[in-house]
Structure formats: C-alpha cells, structure tokens
Write an enzyme that holds these catalytic residues in place. Structure first.
Site, PDB file in Angstrom:
ATOM      1  N   GLY A  44       0.805  -1.185  -0.029  1.00 49.69           N
ATOM      2  CA  GLY A  44      -0.120   0.056  -0.089  1.00 49.69           C
ATOM      3  C   GLY A  44       0.732   1.282  -0.157  1.00 49.69           C
ATOM      4  N   ASP A  75       0.352  -8.985   1.255  1.00 48.60           N
ATOM      5  CA  ASP A  75      -0.568  -8.173   0.809  1.00 48.60           C
ATOM      6  C   ASP A  75      -1.760  -8.652  -0.128  1.00 48.60           C
ATOM      7  OD1 ASP A  75      -1.956  -5.881  -0.594  1.00 48.60           O
ATOM      8  OD2 ASP A  75      -0.440  -4.545   0.772  1.00 48.60           O
ATOM      9  N   THR A  94      -6.392  -2.882  -2.259  1.00 46.95           N
ATOM     10  CA  THR A  94      -6.215  -1.284  -2.359  1.00 46.95           C
ATOM     11  C   THR A  94      -4.737  -1.044  -2.779  1.00 46.95           C
ATOM     12  OG1 THR A  94      -6.084  -0.897   0.033  1.00 46.95           O
ATOM     13  CG2 THR A  94      -8.061  -0.744  -0.941  1.00 46.95           C
ATOM     14  N   ASP A 117      -4.668 -13.013   1.966  1.00 45.73           N
ATOM     15  CA  ASP A 117      -5.499 -11.957   2.592  1.00 45.73           C
ATOM     16  C   ASP A 117      -5.149 -12.403   4.220  1.00 45.73           C
ATOM     17  OD1 ASP A 117      -7.710 -11.176   4.245  1.00 45.73           O
ATOM     18  OD2 ASP A 117      -8.968 -12.001   2.607  1.00 45.73           O
ATOM     19  N   VAL A 118      -4.896 -11.356   5.037  1.00 45.05           N
ATOM     20  CA  VAL A 118      -4.396 -11.555   6.390  1.00 45.05           C
ATOM     21  C   VAL A 118      -5.818 -11.934   7.280  1.00 45.05           C
ATOM     22  CG1 VAL A 118      -2.132 -10.483   6.197  1.00 45.05           C
ATOM     23  CG2 VAL A 118      -4.435  -9.127   7.095  1.00 45.05           C
ATOM     24  N   ASN A 152      -5.062 -12.591  13.786  1.00 42.64           N
ATOM     25  CA  ASN A 152      -4.337 -13.232  13.379  1.00 42.64           C
ATOM     26  C   ASN A 152      -2.812 -12.900  13.203  1.00 42.64           C
ATOM     27  OD1 ASN A 152      -6.144 -15.354  12.284  1.00 42.64           O
ATOM     28  ND2 ASN A 152      -6.420 -14.412  10.298  1.00 42.64           N
ATOM     29  N   TYR A 160     -14.529   1.415   9.293  1.00 46.60           N
ATOM     30  CA  TYR A 160     -13.597   1.544   9.620  1.00 46.60           C
ATOM     31  C   TYR A 160     -13.023   2.182  11.139  1.00 46.60           C
ATOM     32  CZ  TYR A 160      -8.966   4.109   8.607  1.00 46.60           C
ATOM     33  OH  TYR A 160      -7.656   4.373   8.328  1.00 46.60           O
ATOM     34  N   LYS A 178     -11.224  -0.335  13.628  1.00 48.09           N
ATOM     35  CA  LYS A 178      -9.779   0.128  14.337  1.00 48.09           C
ATOM     36  C   LYS A 178      -9.958   0.095  15.791  1.00 48.09           C
ATOM     37  CE  LYS A 178      -7.205   0.746  10.703  1.00 48.09           C
ATOM     38  NZ  LYS A 178      -5.996   0.361  10.457  1.00 48.09           N
ATOM     39  N   THR A 218      -1.938  11.308   6.119  1.00 44.89           N
ATOM     40  CA  THR A 218      -0.682  11.337   5.638  1.00 44.89           C
ATOM     41  C   THR A 218      -0.758  11.217   4.134  1.00 44.89           C
ATOM     42  OG1 THR A 218      -0.048   9.863   7.522  1.00 44.89           O
ATOM     43  CG2 THR A 218       1.434   9.887   5.549  1.00 44.89           C
TER      44      THR A 218
HETATM   45  P1  NAD Z   1      -3.723   1.721   1.292  1.00 38.92           P
HETATM   46  O1  NAD Z   1      -4.910   1.300   1.079  1.00 38.92           O
HETATM   47  O2  NAD Z   1      -2.798   2.550   0.530  1.00 38.92           O
HETATM   48  O3  NAD Z   1      -2.641   0.446   1.950  1.00 38.92           O
HETATM   49  C1  NAD Z   1      -3.342  -0.742   2.618  1.00 38.92           C
HETATM   50  C2  NAD Z   1      -2.554  -1.866   2.161  1.00 38.92           C
HETATM   51  O4  NAD Z   1      -3.534  -2.972   3.118  1.00 38.92           O
HETATM   52  C3  NAD Z   1      -2.945  -2.124   0.593  1.00 38.92           C
HETATM   53  O5  NAD Z   1      -1.833  -2.513  -0.028  1.00 38.92           O
HETATM   54  C4  NAD Z   1      -3.986  -3.327   0.772  1.00 38.92           C
HETATM   55  O6  NAD Z   1      -3.997  -4.161  -0.500  1.00 38.92           O
HETATM   56  C5  NAD Z   1      -3.667  -4.056   2.068  1.00 38.92           C
HETATM   57  N1  NAD Z   1      -4.740  -4.959   2.553  1.00 38.92           N
HETATM   58  C6  NAD Z   1      -5.899  -4.606   2.662  1.00 38.92           C
HETATM   59  N2  NAD Z   1      -6.663  -5.613   3.375  1.00 38.92           N
HETATM   60  C7  NAD Z   1      -5.907  -6.515   3.384  1.00 38.92           C
HETATM   61  C8  NAD Z   1      -6.073  -7.876   3.647  1.00 38.92           C
HETATM   62  N3  NAD Z   1      -7.124  -8.445   4.287  1.00 38.92           N
HETATM   63  N4  NAD Z   1      -4.923  -8.930   3.397  1.00 38.92           N
HETATM   64  C9  NAD Z   1      -3.746  -8.183   3.181  1.00 38.92           C
HETATM   65  N5  NAD Z   1      -3.481  -7.002   2.713  1.00 38.92           N
HETATM   66  C10 NAD Z   1      -4.769  -6.372   2.586  1.00 38.92           C
HETATM   67  O7  NAD Z   1      -3.643   2.481   2.745  1.00 38.92           O
HETATM   68  P2  NAD Z   1      -2.626   3.485   3.767  1.00 38.92           P
HETATM   69  O8  NAD Z   1      -3.080   4.709   3.376  1.00 38.92           O
HETATM   70  O9  NAD Z   1      -1.199   3.059   3.117  1.00 38.92           O
HETATM   71  O10 NAD Z   1      -2.735   2.993   5.012  1.00 38.92           O
HETATM   72  C11 NAD Z   1      -1.937   1.977   5.765  1.00 38.92           C
HETATM   73  C12 NAD Z   1      -2.539   2.042   7.193  1.00 38.92           C
HETATM   74  O11 NAD Z   1      -2.273   3.139   7.770  1.00 38.92           O
HETATM   75  C13 NAD Z   1      -4.078   1.473   7.250  1.00 38.92           C
HETATM   76  O12 NAD Z   1      -3.819   0.347   8.315  1.00 38.92           O
HETATM   77  C14 NAD Z   1      -4.641   2.686   7.448  1.00 38.92           C
HETATM   78  O13 NAD Z   1      -5.554   2.312   8.524  1.00 38.92           O
HETATM   79  C15 NAD Z   1      -3.562   3.467   8.324  1.00 38.92           C
HETATM   80  N6  NAD Z   1      -3.747   4.959   8.251  1.00 38.92           N
HETATM   81  C16 NAD Z   1      -3.517   5.536   7.143  1.00 38.92           C
HETATM   82  C17 NAD Z   1      -3.784   6.841   6.950  1.00 38.92           C
HETATM   83  C18 NAD Z   1      -3.398   7.816   6.079  1.00 38.92           C
HETATM   84  O14 NAD Z   1      -3.578   8.866   5.937  1.00 38.92           O
HETATM   85  N7  NAD Z   1      -2.733   7.090   4.823  1.00 38.92           N
HETATM   86  C19 NAD Z   1      -4.325   7.900   8.219  1.00 38.92           C
HETATM   87  C20 NAD Z   1      -4.709   6.916   9.448  1.00 38.92           C
HETATM   88  C21 NAD Z   1      -4.585   5.534   9.418  1.00 38.92           C
END
Ligand code: NAD
Ligand code: UDP
Length: 311
Positions: free
Chosen positions: A11, A32, A36, A57-58, A100, A146, A150, A176
């Site tokens: 991600g 991953d 997304t 899928d985790v 898990n 969400y 969380k 971020t």
């Molecule tokens: P993103 O969607 O780019 O990345 C999430 C990744 O998780 C993706 O690669 C997706 O394929 C993978 N994923 C989702 N479900 C999965 C599953 N069941 N098994 C395996 N892989 C799975 O999002 P991001 O912005 O990189 O966010 C990463 C983490 O940081 C998330 O947990 C998110 O909640 C947290 N977060 C991000 C932000 C932000 O602003 N970017 C803010 C708050 C929290």
C-alpha cells in the site's frame, strides 16, 4: 539480521516503510492481497534478496515458517472511498486480520505495532486530540466500518498484551500524504492534484472550512520505525501526524498556486460524519520518541505534485 513482517506492505505507507526498512538492513516480508495496494509500489523492491512477498488475505489464517522479530500491521483500506466501498473487508481485516497477526506475533515472540487511526476519535469534540481522548464515534454511520473496527483492533491489541504479556504498540496515524498514493483513491490531496493536472475544477466538499493536518509520508515512516524500535514502549499509544492544521479550502488554493493552475474551485455536498476539525496533539511522540515532522505541507506537496506529474 532482524526480520520485519509488514502487512499492507504494497500500500501507500506500507511500501515506503518496506523500502526504508530494507535500506536500514532489515529483512522484509511483505504480506498483501492488493485489495487497495499496487504491485507497482513494490516492483523495485523485488530484486532485493532481503525482500519477499506473500500474496494473501491476512483476514484468513496465515502460516509463516521461520523467525519474525517485528510485525507492522498496516493492512486495511484507509481512504474513506475505499473503506466505504469495502466495508465488510475493512471490518474483517481489522478484526480477524488483527487477531491473526497478534497470534502470529505471540507464536514468534515478535514485537507488534498496530497502524490505528485518528478516526478512532470519530467526529472529535476535543481539539487538538490527545491520546487520552476517548473519541466520539457514530457506530452506524458511513465511517463506522473503519472507525469501529480500528477501535476493536486497538482493544484486541491491548487484550493480547494484558493476557499474553506481549510487547505491543499502537500508532494513531493522522492524514498522511505523498508519492505512491493511488490517483483514484478519493482522498483529498490526490484528488486536488489530479484535478489541477487535468485542468478540471477542484471539488471542495461542504464549505471547505473543515480542517485536517497533513503529514508527509517519510516523516510517518520515521515515526513508525521509532515507535517499533525504541525499547520500553510496551503498551504505549502515540498520535503520529503533523500538527499544523489547514482548512480544505486553503489546501485547494495552496495546491492551485503550487501547480500554477487556473482550475476553478467548485463546492460539492459534504459527506456524512465528515469531521469538522482534526489536529493531533503530538507532544507525547515528541517527548518519548524524540520525533517530530521535518517536512512541511508545501514542501511535501511539491514532491507529491512532481511524482503525480511524472506518473
Ligand atoms: P493503502 O490502502 O494504500 O494500503 C493498505 C494496504 O493493505 C493495501 O496494499 C491493501 O492491498 C492491503 N490490505 C488491505 N486488506 C488486506 C488484507 N485483508 N490482507 C492483506 N492485505 C490487505 O492505505 P495506507 O494509506 O497506506 O494506510 C496504511 C495503514 O495506515 C492502514 O491500516 C490505515 O488504516 C492506516 N492509516 C493511514 C492513514 C493515511 O492518511 N494514509 C491515516 C490513518 C491511518
Ligand atoms: N475532500 C474534499 N474534496 C475531495 C476529497 C475530500 O473537499 O475531493 C474533503 C473531505 O470531505 C474531508 C477532507 O477533504 O473533509 C479530507 O478527506 P480525505 O478523504 O482525504 O480523508 P479524511 O480525513 O476525511 O479521512
């Protein structure tokens, strides 16, 4: 050599984290399912002999042989558009997925870091938000899949710590941004940048007076690593993000100026439960991690615009 497992490693934040961990001499296992994420994000890591990818899928049981020292659990859709399109997958990855990964951490005697979110504060009534604030969440609204999952993930993480005496840490990540965000993930910064590149109107939702505080991704990676690798932070929760707050309308103007665009700004309906103000109190991270963001919004936006233009 220490081994880090990064769920969600393909991600946006996860791929930056994997790359930096490799640079720092860790072996990295990225897990991953690309729901997304993107293969492109990790393409150049795959030649590195210390990098491996497990596509799965985790939320389903995951067996991994060999030692693991650290688990960064980032897997979860994160953009409001993504998690509202994938509400059940989001709840599953934050519940079963977290279970898990905690079970795996327990088995491997690994340290565990949960990527939580400012959304655990919901529609905050306290400003700025401190870690001690319990939040204000609509349990049945459009963001609840969400926010509540969380919150569950945080509660589960602390329960594993209490019962199994595990070393866990919780990062409450605030907005971020940076290169490698998906151009269609619906979050405000990619939307505005793509709109200026295509000379389309910038879509401000509501009156644009709502605020956010945006952290550049390399600062976030630095915070997550400090949280994981600093000793004696067992059970600690940190807000991690940039404390400088901006309204969405001012952000639209800033991006328009930076890109020298003449796109107009149009106003669209505000989505339900969209928080009016969000700003982290990061004093705890400053004091206990010696961390604070180094890259301000304008500089981060310049780098991000450059990347989007090149891609
Ligand atoms: P993103 O969607 O780019 O990345 C999430 C990744 O998780 C993706 O690669 C997706 O394929 C993978 N994923 C989702 N479900 C999965 C599953 N069941 N098994 C395996 N892989 C799975 O999002 P991001 O912005 O990189 O966010 C990463 C983490 O940081 C998330 O947990 C998110 O909640 C947290 N977060 C991000 C932000 C932000 O602003 N970017 C803010 C708050 C929290
Ligand atoms: N937003 C906007 N225009 C867009 C996308 C988002 O005005 O094209 C607003 C959204 O309503 C919210 C803020 O920008 O108030 C941040 O939205 P984002 O989806 O990036 O993340 P959030 O902080 O809401 O999780």
């Amino acid at each position: 050599m220490h081994i880090c497992l990064v769920t969600g490693g393909a991600g946006f934040i996860g791929s930056w984290l994997c790359e930096d961990l490799l640079k720092k001499g860790y072996k990295v296992i990225c897990v991953d399912n690309f729901i997304t994420g993107a293969k492109d994000n990790i393409k150049r890591l795959q030649d590195n002999e210390n990098f491996s990818l497990i596509e799965c899928d985790v939320s389903k049981v995951l067996k991994i042989d060999g030692k693991i020292d650290y688990i960064f659990h980032l897997a979860s859709p994160a953009s409001p558009i993504d998690y509202q399109n994938l509400p059940i997958e989001t709840m599953l990855v934050n519940s079963f997925g977290t279970y898990n990964m905690l079970s795996l951490a327990m088995k491997k005697n690994a340290r565990f870091l949960l990527a939580s979110t400012s959304e655990v504060y919901g529609y905050p009534e306290e400003h700025p938000q401190k870690e001690t604030y319990f939040g204000h969440v609509n349990t049945i609204g459009p963001r609840s899949c969400y926010d509540e999952s969380k919150r569950f993930a945080e509660a589960l993480t602390m329960s594993f710590r209490r019962i199994h005496k595990m070393d866990v840490r919780i990062a409450r990540i605030f907005n971020t941004f940076g290169p490698k965000m998906r151009k269609n993930d619906g979050r405000v910064i990619p939307n505005f940048i793509i709109q200026t590149i295509r000379s389309e109107p910038l879509t401000v939702y509501g009156d644009g007076k709502q605020t956010r505080s945006f952290c550049y991704v390399s600062d976030m990676v630095d915070a997550l690593e400090k949280m994981m690798f600093t000793e004696k932070l067992d059970g600690e929760v940190f807000n991690v993000g940039n404390a400088s707050e901006i309204s969405i309308l001012d952000l639209a103007k800033m991006i328009r100026d930076l890109t020298k665009s003449d796109s107009e700004i149009v106003f669209k309906p505000l989505p339900g439960d969209d928080p009016a103000r969000r700003k982290p109190d990061i004093n705890k991270a400053k004091k206990m991690l010696g961390w604070e963001p180094k890259i301000d919004l304008k500089e981060g936006l310049r780098k991000t615009v450059e990347w989007f233009k090149a891609h």
